[in-house]
Structures are given as C-alpha cells and as structure tokens.
Design an enzyme around this catalytic site. Structure first.
Site, PDB file in Angstrom:
ATOM      1  N   GLU A  98       0.808  -1.142   0.274  1.00 23.14           N
ATOM      2  CA  GLU A  98       0.104   0.070   0.117  1.00 23.14           C
ATOM      3  C   GLU A  98       0.952   1.125   0.088  1.00 23.14           C
ATOM      4  O   GLU A  98       2.168   1.107   0.149  1.00 23.14           O
ATOM      5  CB  GLU A  98      -0.937   0.052   1.213  1.00 23.14           C
ATOM      6  CG  GLU A  98      -0.141  -0.392   2.623  1.00 23.14           C
ATOM      7  CD  GLU A  98      -0.394  -1.272   3.124  1.00 23.14           C
ATOM      8  OE1 GLU A  98      -1.320  -1.855   3.764  1.00 23.14           O
ATOM      9  OE2 GLU A  98       0.497  -2.419   3.079  1.00 23.14           O
ATOM     10  N   ARG A 107      28.603  -1.875   6.208  1.00 20.88           N
ATOM     11  CA  ARG A 107      30.033  -2.286   5.572  1.00 20.88           C
ATOM     12  C   ARG A 107      31.180  -1.329   5.636  1.00 20.88           C
ATOM     13  O   ARG A 107      32.069  -1.257   5.682  1.00 20.88           O
ATOM     14  CB  ARG A 107      29.999  -3.134   4.195  1.00 20.88           C
ATOM     15  CG  ARG A 107      29.415  -1.912   3.056  1.00 20.88           C
ATOM     16  CD  ARG A 107      29.483  -2.762   1.720  1.00 20.88           C
ATOM     17  NE  ARG A 107      30.800  -3.033   0.957  1.00 20.88           N
ATOM     18  CZ  ARG A 107      31.458  -2.144   0.542  1.00 20.88           C
ATOM     19  NH1 ARG A 107      31.070  -1.105   0.357  1.00 20.88           N
ATOM     20  NH2 ARG A 107      32.563  -2.848   0.196  1.00 20.88           N
ATOM     21  N   ASP A 121      36.635   0.918  -3.354  1.00 19.10           N
ATOM     22  CA  ASP A 121      35.275   0.647  -4.049  1.00 19.10           C
ATOM     23  C   ASP A 121      34.916   1.489  -4.919  1.00 19.10           C
ATOM     24  O   ASP A 121      35.599   2.609  -5.053  1.00 19.10           O
ATOM     25  CB  ASP A 121      33.931   1.117  -2.821  1.00 19.10           C
ATOM     26  CG  ASP A 121      33.821  -0.120  -1.929  1.00 19.10           C
ATOM     27  OD1 ASP A 121      34.463  -1.045  -2.099  1.00 19.10           O
ATOM     28  OD2 ASP A 121      33.322   0.123  -1.043  1.00 19.10           O
TER      29      ASP A 121
END
Ligand code: ADE
Length: 243
Positions: free
Chosen positions: A113, A150, A164
C-alpha cells in the site's frame, strides 16, 4: 550504530541478519539490527494498520496514527528517520557515508500500500533505491543497511572499501585470481611480477578506462591529477587505435 526497521514483515530480515558480514558485525558489536513490527502499534483488535483511500480508488493506505506511534515509541533524541519510497531521493554511496554518522537510523518500510501523505511529516528523509517500484520497502531497507554497515569501523577491513567503485569517484579496477589461464583468458602480466609501482599504475589506468567507457558522467565530476590525465589520454589513444 543502531538500525531499527519498522516493517509489516519483520521475519523477512531473519536471513539478512543471520549470514555473513552483517551477522559478524552484529556479533562484534559494530551495529545492532532490529526489525520491529508496525502492527504492534495498531489500536485495532485485528491489528489492522491500513484503511481504504479517502476519495476512493484501489488498494489500501498505511495509516498515519499507527506509523506515528511506531516512530515515537522507537525514536530517541539522536535518531534519523528514513522512509523507503520510490518517490524519495535516489540512494548513493555519499548518502551511505552520511548515514554512518548517525547513532541510530530508523528505516520505515511500507508494503503493497501507499503511505498516508501526512506520514512524511514524521520522517527526516525519503529515500528510493532506484527508478522502479518494489512491493515494499523491505528490500530497499536491507540494501541501505548493508551498504551502511560495511562502511562502519571494524565491519570489514578499511582497505576493502577504500578502493570501492564510487568511494574514489571512479569505478573499481578489474580484479583477478588463480587460475592464471582459463578458457583462453589470462591474468594481465603486470599483476604477476610483484612490481607494486607498475601494479598501482595499471590499476589506476584500468579504473579510468572502466569509468570512461561505462560511466563518463562520473569522470566529468572527477578532478584528474596530472598523472591521471596522462593515463586517460593513453586510454583514449588505445581505444582510438582499436577502432
Ligand atoms: N518501495 C517500493 N519501491 C521502492 C524503491 N524503489 N525504493 C525505495 N522504497 C521502495
């Protein structure tokens, strides 16, 4: 850091907290993750949390009073309340880093919803994980918790996320492991000779190549050093020669 997830389906988080890095982070005291049932804050004997939309239409709408009680009962002075919605700001690495600064984040998930519009006045930020619609906010809440956890101290080795994709502003360089030869594909020679200066240069160049080819928008925002400018020029020349 404490992560509290307000959800209609708390058991969806059982697997998430019982495996791998998230499990170990909880065991080490890096963070806590608690899934809290929004139905516990229903005043209704059937534990209803939603009602039909005012003005008519399909589906049900999550009620403002129930969600307000759920937030108030779980919120401390330093909580940051995040609502999962496809209408929110698109989540990214910088937001994950910003979230790590909070002592406690409360992730509010809807399911099937919509939310009563007035619920938005009780949250600090609305976040989407992309331009697509899921059946609920639970998977976005897991994705966000995972990316935040992390980055917390002692969750994983710092070196593991320093390179990263996105944390440097560039996509990460390609990685290889044994076997050295596989199905006609070999590991680049430079990675096998132990010369760390050359290895770092190779990685920087390949990171620039990947970003140039896949995410030129990131490169536009990135400030190149003199050395990086030279490496990118080489990449462009190599690509032009391949054509
Ligand atoms: N709920 C449903 N779809 C969503 C999305 N893309 N991001 C965040 N919450 C959602």
């Amino acid at each position: 850091m404490r992560i509290k997830i307000l959800t209609l389906f708390p058991s969806m988080f059982d697997g998430f907290i019982q495996e791998s890095i998230i499990k170990r982070s909880i065991e080490k005291g890096v963070c806590s993750v608690e899934a809290i049932d929004i139905r516990d804050y229903s005043n209704n004997k059937h534990r209803h949390v939603d009602d039909t939309p005012c003005g008519g239409g399909a589906g049900m709408v999550l009620a403002v009073d129930v969600v307000d009680r759920a937030i108030k009962a779980n919120k401390g002075d330093n909580s940051y309340v995040v609502m999962m919605t496809p209408q929110g700001k698109t989540f990214n690495h910088q937001m994950a880093l910003d979230f790590t600064k909070h002592e406690e984040i409360i992730l509010l998930c809807g399911h099937y919803e919509g939310f009563d519009e007035r619920i938005r006045s009780y949250v600090d930020i609305e976040v989407s994980i992309g331009d697509f619609v899921l059946t609920g906010g639970e998977i976005p809440a897991m994705a966000i918790s995972d990316s935040v956890i992390r980055l917390l101290d002692n969750a994983i080795k710092k070196e593991s996320h320093e390179d990263d994709s996105f944390s440097t502003g560039l996509l990460e360089y390609p990685q290889y492991t044994r076997p050295i030869e596989y199905d006609g594909m070999s590991v680049p020679e430079v990675l096998l000779n132990g010369n760390h200066k050359l290895i770092n240069q190779y990685r920087k160049k390949e990171s620039l190549r990947k970003t140039y080819l896949r995410r030129p928008d990131l490169l536009e925002k990135y400030e190149l050093s003199k050395e990086e400018e030279k490496l990118l020029k080489e990449v462009k020349e190599e690509l032009a020669n391949e054509e």
